[in-house]
Design a protein around this motif. Structure first.
Motif, mmCIF file in Angstrom:
data_model
loop_
_atom_site.group_PDB
_atom_site.id
_atom_site.type_symbol
_atom_site.label_atom_id
_atom_site.label_comp_id
_atom_site.label_asym_id
_atom_site.label_seq_id
_atom_site.Cartn_x
_atom_site.Cartn_y
_atom_site.Cartn_z
ATOM 1 N N ASP A 27 0.815 -1.211 0.000
ATOM 2 C CA ASP A 27 0.000 0.000 0.000
ATOM 3 C C ASP A 27 0.856 1.272 0.000
ATOM 4 O O ASP A 27 0.780 2.100 -0.910
ATOM 5 C CB ASP A 27 -0.919 -0.041 1.230
ATOM 6 C CG ASP A 27 -2.064 0.951 1.187
ATOM 7 O OD1 ASP A 27 -2.133 1.773 0.260
ATOM 8 O OD2 ASP A 27 -2.914 0.889 2.100
ATOM 9 N N THR A 51 -6.293 5.196 -3.872
ATOM 10 C CA THR A 51 -7.217 4.123 -4.249
ATOM 11 C C THR A 51 -6.475 2.997 -4.976
ATOM 12 O O THR A 51 -6.674 1.817 -4.670
ATOM 13 C CB THR A 51 -8.362 4.676 -5.116
ATOM 14 O OG1 THR A 51 -9.083 5.645 -4.339
ATOM 15 C CG2 THR A 51 -9.305 3.580 -5.566
ATOM 16 N N VAL A 52 -5.615 3.347 -5.914
ATOM 17 C CA VAL A 52 -4.833 2.333 -6.640
ATOM 18 C C VAL A 52 -3.963 1.548 -5.661
ATOM 19 O O VAL A 52 -3.934 0.311 -5.690
ATOM 20 C CB VAL A 52 -3.972 2.986 -7.745
ATOM 21 C CG1 VAL A 52 -2.947 2.014 -8.297
ATOM 22 C CG2 VAL A 52 -4.853 3.543 -8.856
ATOM 23 N N TYR A 54 -4.364 1.135 -2.442
ATOM 24 C CA TYR A 54 -5.183 0.335 -1.538
ATOM 25 C C TYR A 54 -5.740 -0.902 -2.242
ATOM 26 O O TYR A 54 -5.777 -1.984 -1.661
ATOM 27 C CB TYR A 54 -6.322 1.178 -0.950
ATOM 28 C CG TYR A 54 -7.018 0.457 0.175
ATOM 29 C CD1 TYR A 54 -6.471 0.444 1.447
ATOM 30 C CD2 TYR A 54 -8.199 -0.240 -0.041
ATOM 31 C CE1 TYR A 54 -7.088 -0.235 2.481
ATOM 32 C CE2 TYR A 54 -8.817 -0.923 0.985
ATOM 33 C CZ TYR A 54 -8.258 -0.914 2.247
ATOM 34 O OH TYR A 54 -8.864 -1.604 3.273
ATOM 35 N N ILE A 55 -6.146 -0.754 -3.481
ATOM 36 C CA ILE A 55 -6.683 -1.906 -4.223
ATOM 37 C C ILE A 55 -5.606 -2.981 -4.400
ATOM 38 O O ILE A 55 -5.875 -4.172 -4.246
ATOM 39 C CB ILE A 55 -7.286 -1.468 -5.569
ATOM 40 C CG1 ILE A 55 -8.607 -0.727 -5.315
ATOM 41 C CG2 ILE A 55 -7.495 -2.652 -6.509
ATOM 42 C CD1 ILE A 55 -9.207 -0.063 -6.537
ATOM 43 N N ILE A 58 -5.370 -4.693 -1.077
ATOM 44 C CA ILE A 58 -6.538 -5.505 -0.727
ATOM 45 C C ILE A 58 -6.551 -6.818 -1.523
ATOM 46 O O ILE A 58 -6.965 -7.861 -1.013
ATOM 47 C CB ILE A 58 -7.853 -4.708 -0.869
ATOM 48 C CG1 ILE A 58 -8.956 -5.311 0.012
ATOM 49 C CG2 ILE A 58 -8.349 -4.643 -2.271
ATOM 50 C CD1 ILE A 58 -8.837 -4.997 1.440
ATOM 51 N N ILE A 59 -6.063 -6.789 -2.749
ATOM 52 C CA ILE A 59 -5.936 -8.024 -3.523
ATOM 53 C C ILE A 59 -4.927 -8.943 -2.841
ATOM 54 O O ILE A 59 -5.164 -10.140 -2.665
ATOM 55 C CB ILE A 59 -5.544 -7.725 -4.989
ATOM 56 C CG1 ILE A 59 -6.710 -7.053 -5.721
ATOM 57 C CG2 ILE A 59 -5.100 -9.000 -5.710
ATOM 58 C CD1 ILE A 59 -6.339 -6.459 -7.069
ATOM 59 N N ILE A 85 -15.386 -8.129 -1.449
ATOM 60 C CA ILE A 85 -15.340 -6.896 -2.243
ATOM 61 C C ILE A 85 -16.073 -5.772 -1.515
ATOM 62 O O ILE A 85 -15.582 -4.638 -1.455
ATOM 63 C CB ILE A 85 -15.920 -7.133 -3.658
ATOM 64 C CG1 ILE A 85 -14.957 -8.008 -4.462
ATOM 65 C CG2 ILE A 85 -16.185 -5.822 -4.371
ATOM 66 C CD1 ILE A 85 -15.535 -8.560 -5.749
ATOM 67 N N GLY A 88 -14.035 -4.616 1.281
ATOM 68 C CA GLY A 88 -12.906 -3.889 0.700
ATOM 69 C C GLY A 88 -13.290 -2.475 0.305
ATOM 70 O O GLY A 88 -12.535 -1.529 0.527
ATOM 71 N N LEU A 89 -14.484 -2.330 -0.266
ATOM 72 C CA LEU A 89 -14.961 -0.993 -0.650
ATOM 73 C C LEU A 89 -15.203 -0.121 0.576
ATOM 74 O O LEU A 89 -14.860 1.064 0.588
ATOM 75 C CB LEU A 89 -16.225 -1.103 -1.502
ATOM 76 C CG LEU A 89 -16.035 -1.667 -2.906
ATOM 77 C CD1 LEU A 89 -17.392 -1.917 -3.569
ATOM 78 C CD2 LEU A 89 -15.179 -0.729 -3.752
ATOM 79 N N LEU A 92 -11.880 0.766 1.893
ATOM 80 C CA LEU A 92 -11.298 1.775 1.002
ATOM 81 C C LEU A 92 -11.867 3.149 1.321
ATOM 82 O O LEU A 92 -11.128 4.144 1.377
ATOM 83 C CB LEU A 92 -11.567 1.424 -0.465
ATOM 84 C CG LEU A 92 -11.178 2.480 -1.504
ATOM 85 C CD1 LEU A 92 -9.686 2.746 -1.488
ATOM 86 C CD2 LEU A 92 -11.640 2.033 -2.891
ATOM 87 N N SER A 132 -11.087 -3.688 8.545
ATOM 88 C CA SER A 132 -11.003 -4.833 7.645
ATOM 89 C C SER A 132 -10.942 -6.152 8.417
ATOM 90 O O SER A 132 -11.620 -7.117 8.070
ATOM 91 C CB SER A 132 -9.779 -4.678 6.737
ATOM 92 O OG SER A 132 -9.687 -5.751 5.852
#
Length: 151
Positions: A27, A51-52, A54-55, A58-59, A85, A88-89, A92, A132
């Motif tokens: 992250d 956001t990028v 964090y995504i 999260i993956i 998901i 995760g949102l 996020l 989370s």
């Protein structure tokens, strides 16, 4: 069965925390790479970069936590993935909100950009990490553990 879960809880938190450190590296590393390549203080661009980053984290989190931390409860079903998901949102949203809030507060105090971004990211990661964990434990990977015929 209930005692087994109680005994597993500290081990589970430790695994989640270790994976959390790897997620934090992904992250914050991704965010810093994006900020290094494309320096900015624009809120919209910071939100996109955060956001990028964090995504990507999260993956990484889903892969490792479903394999190790919550392997007894992880089913890999479509319903489980949808719940993951959704959490995760939500995480996020927490991460982005806290990041922008603290970035603005630290900017008000005249803290240098690189330090400000990283301090704000650290606080955001902690808040979304806690949220989370709770959502994965009680919503995503909840339910009875898989029955293992070998035990």
């Amino acid at each position: 069965m209930k005692n087994s879960r109680k005994k597993r809880a500290p081990h589970q938190r430790l695994q989640f925390s270790i994976i959390g450190l790897a997620n934090a590296a992904v992250d914050i590393g991704s965010l810093n790479l994006l900020l290094f390549l494309f320096p900015t203080d624009d809120r919209s661009t910071l939100l996109l970069f955060n956001t990028v980053a964090y995504i990507l984290a999260i993956i990484n989190s889903y892969v490792w936590n479903s394999i190790f931390t919550f392997r007894e409860a992880a089913k890999g079903s479509a319903k489980e993935r949808i719940k993951f998901i959704l959490q995760g949102l939500l995480s996020l949203g927490i991460n982005n909100g806290v990041f922008l809030l603290f970035n603005g507060l630290l900017q008000f105090f005249g803290i240098p950009v690189w330090i400000r971004h990283n301090l704000a990211k650290g606080v955001a990661m902690f808040c979304s990490f806690a949220a989370s964990y709770l959502m994965m434990k009680y919503l995503v990977f909840k339910g009875s553990a898989r029955k293992n015929p070998e035990k």
